[in-house]
Design an enzyme around this catalytic site. Structure first.
Site, mmCIF file in Angstrom:
data_model
loop_
_atom_site.group_PDB
_atom_site.id
_atom_site.type_symbol
_atom_site.label_atom_id
_atom_site.label_comp_id
_atom_site.label_asym_id
_atom_site.label_seq_id
_atom_site.Cartn_x
_atom_site.Cartn_y
_atom_site.Cartn_z
ATOM 1 N N GLU A 108 21.636 47.425 -1.676
ATOM 2 C CA GLU A 108 20.465 47.563 -2.359
ATOM 3 C C GLU A 108 20.592 48.416 -3.654
ATOM 4 O OE1 GLU A 108 17.508 48.525 0.265
ATOM 5 O OE2 GLU A 108 16.447 49.802 -1.083
ATOM 6 N N ASP A 168 10.371 58.687 -2.863
ATOM 7 C CA ASP A 168 11.481 59.290 -2.576
ATOM 8 C C ASP A 168 11.591 60.587 -2.376
ATOM 9 O OD1 ASP A 168 13.503 57.012 -2.615
ATOM 10 O OD2 ASP A 168 12.622 56.522 -4.602
#
Ligand SMILES: Cc1ncc(COP(=O)(O)O)c(C=O)c1O
Lengths: 388, 273
Positions: free
Chosen positions: B49, B60
């Protein structure tokens, strides 16, 4: 077509974890709106706690200084409890948080006014409160940091990115996504994913409702122009919303034109993109990275803007303008000296636009209504440094 | 052409628990990124990924925030990342999936992105800030071009919603292990396995768990129910923890031990696939 749009703008661009919570908020809000008890409690708090209605005040000496026949009225949001319009939104959202059984509030803040207002309602409702604030803003708005702490809030300094409102908002969203089950995020402006832009606008629309009636009462007619500064866009939509249908009233949104270091003029210099949950005008580079904003006013120092403003801009209903740091400081000084009213640096942008462009303009008896969104106590330290 | 769905189904048919390794494009620098990917594939990663760095990565935690801002400082952009992917695609035999916040894609143009990504050999996309509701305006263009549109489900989704989303997901279903942002901490096994069961009841599409999978043991426990694990922050932490030259070896050692745990688990006949 997706939900919660203003034309093409708005939407819900958030991680899946938050979606159920946005549905819950939407439901709680629509239930509250049709609940007379909610409205009564909100109105009562606005009157007895916030101190509404705020007056409109004819700033005669400021008007005379402009040189023409213009009469400038100030909608005195600076007189609210905690010193700005932000509390109107916080009182309403705290009531919603209570309906949803959330016992913890989080908020982002730039100028500290929204942080103070959130810390205030957290104290009032006995809720826990965490406020995220960029390190740059902690430095330049320090009186508000001390107030938040006294009120029992935890103030978390944000050191990532530009260390201002944008990054404080990122950090608040991260807290919210982590603690979403017990936490309500009180967004401080008409930004973020649906339903926030609508909720915040509705809660701020009391400004315009009052001001419109007050103008009819004192002048017997509507103003020719309504002027407000635009950060995320809540004080401006709060006052504009009552006049949008009055096609003869010109609406002016004033963005921060900053200085050589940059600006925060999202609507006049940005292009549409996605930040903080909504599709709206955005300051960004050619690869879609968000550009750093700049303004002397921490509350305007933000590269995004509420989606309804993007719609109003494209529709041509509101004209958007830029005012520099320097012009804002000059207007701050004028109002202080001429009227004995110390405006917030954010609100000073709206005043500076009036000084620059509406002073000698057409019409013998032109009436201008300015939303004085907050008071400038928070700015005294940093202005003293700048003017020294 | 191989599709992501074909590859993830094949992994399941081989009774192989999928190991998805996340790397931020351009971190620690462009060259080191490419060696990280090669090393990960050699160590047994099944899918790579590639994270497109973004200035405001709201989903995040601190580790990927730091790798993203370092990558942006190195000049990484979405077009450059696609160029890098194109070169890697010729070298590594595994599917490459792009993880990106929406704005860089919008700026490039959704159709241009789809075309360039497919040309570079990308087989799927994960867009963490695009809700299921908003995906309806993007999914057709992306999947038409040949990109699998991978949806995320979360512990807060609730069973009914998780199942609707899972049925729409292409390639695999990305199950977020817990409420929160990405990070090298411990995922909640209970939350994750409940979510995995809900997804399994709704679709045959394999379900992989990500967010907070940071040790070989955690990977093994999660893979007892899930078809695979997605590891990101821990890899970025290892990559950044020391000189760039040694980063590939550190990452490879770690992934090899995860691979070992997953393979040992797969030999247990009671484990579901
Ligand atoms: C006094 C004042 N006015 C204006 C603003 C800008 O926000 P908005 O555009 O949402 O009114 C702020 C934000 O902090 C503020 O404190």
């Amino acid at each position: 077509m997706s939900r919660g749009r203003f034309g093409a703008y708005g939407g819900q661009f958030v991680p899946e974890t938050l979606m159920p919570c946005l549905f819950e908020l939407e439901e709680a809000y629509s239930a509250a709106r049709s609940d007379a008890g909610f409205q009564r409690e909100l109105d009562d708090l606005l009157v007895r706690y916030v101190g509404r209605p705020t007056p409109v005040y004819l700033a005669a000496r400021f008007s005379a200084s402009l040189g023409g026949g213009v009469r400038v009225y100030l909608k005195r949001e600076d007189l609210n409890h905690t010193g700005a319009h932000k509390i109107n939104n916080c009182v309403g959202q705290a009531l919603l948080a209570r309906r949803m059984n959330k016992r913890r509030l989080v908020a982002e803040t730039g100028a500290g006014q929204h942080g103070v207002a959130t810390a205030t309602v957290a104290a009032l409702f006995g809720m826990e409160c965490t406020v995220y604030m960029g390190e740059v803003d902690i430095e330049r708005q320090s009186p508000n940091v001390r107030r938040m702490k006294l009120l029992g809030a935890k103030v978390v300094p944000v050191s990532s990115g530009t260390r201002t409102l944008k990054d404080a908002t990122n950090e608040t969203i991260r807290d919210w996504v982590t603690n979403v089950r017990e936490t309500h995020y009180i967004i401080g402006s008409t930004v973020g994913p649906h339903p926030y832009p609508t909720i915040v606008r509705d809660l701020q629309s009391v400004i315009g409702r009052e001001a419109r009636a007050q103008m009819l009462e004192t002048e017997g007619r509507l103003p020719d122009d309504v002027v407000a500064c635009v950060g995320g866009g809540s004080n401006s939509l709060g006052i504009f919303s009552a006049f949008v249908e009055d096609r003869d009233v010109q609406l002016h949104g004033v963005e921060a034109g900053g200085s050589d270091e940059g600006d925060s003029a999202t609507l006049t210099r940005g292009r549409p993109g996605v930040l903080h949950g909504a599709y709206s005008y955005l300051l960004q580079d050619e690869h879609g990275q968000v550009s750093p904003a700049h303004s002397i006013a921490a509350g305007l120092d933000y590269p995004g803007v509420g989606p309804e403003h993007s719609f109003l801009k494209d529709e041509g209903r509101v004209a958007y303008h830029r005012v520099t740091d320097e012009e804002a400081v000059a207007a701050f000084q004028s109002l202080t000296r001429l009227e004995g009213i110390v405006p917030a640096l954010e609100s000073s942008h709206a005043l500076a636009f009036v000084q620059r462009e509406l002073g000698r303009a057409r019409g013998e008896r032109r009436i201008v209504l300015v939303n004085l969104s907050g008071r400038g106590d928070k700015d005294i330290d940093s202005l003293e440094k700048r003017l020294r | 052409m191989k599709t992501l769905a074909g590859e993830t189904r094949a992994l399941r048919e081989q009774r192989r628990k999928a190991l998805v390794a996340y790397f931020t494009a351009g971190y620690p620098d462009s060259e080191a990124f490419a060696s990280l990917v090669r090393a990960a594939v050699d160590a047994g990663a099944d899918i790579i990924e590639v994270g497109i760095p973004f200035s405001d990565p709201i989903a995040d935690g601190p580790i990927i925030q730091a790798s993203s801002s370092a990558a942006l400082k190195n000049g990484m952009t979405l077009p450059l990342a696609l160029e890098t992917i194109a070169r890697l695609h010729a070298e590594v035999p595994v599917p490459l999936v792009v993880m990106s916040y929406l704005n860089p894609i919008l700026r490039l143009g959704t159709d241009a992105f789809a075309r360039d990504a497919v040309a570079a050999g990308v087989s799927g996309v994960v867009l963490p800030d695009v809700s299921f509701e908003e995906s309806h305006s993007l999914r057709p263009a992306l999947s038409h071009a040949g990109l699998a549109y991978v949806d995320l489900v979360a512990p807060t989704s609730g069973e009914a919603r998780a199942q609707v989303i899972a049925r729409a997901s292409q390639g695999f279903v990305y199950a977020v292990s817990m409420t929160g942002v990405t990070g090298a901490r411990s995922a909640s096994l209970a939350d994750a396995s409940e979510l995995v069961e809900q997804v399994r009841a709704a679709t045959d599409t394999p379900v992989y768990v990500g967010f907070g999978v940071s040790t070989p043991d955690a990977a093994r426990e999660i893979a007892r129910t899930a078809d695979g694990v997605i590891i990101g922050s821990r890899l970025m932490q290892l990559a950044g923890d020391g000189p760039a030259r040694g980063s590939a070896a550190r990452v490879a050692d770690f992934l090899a031990s995860v691979r070992h745990e997953l393979d040992a688990l797969a030999r247990d006949a009671r484990v579901v696939f």
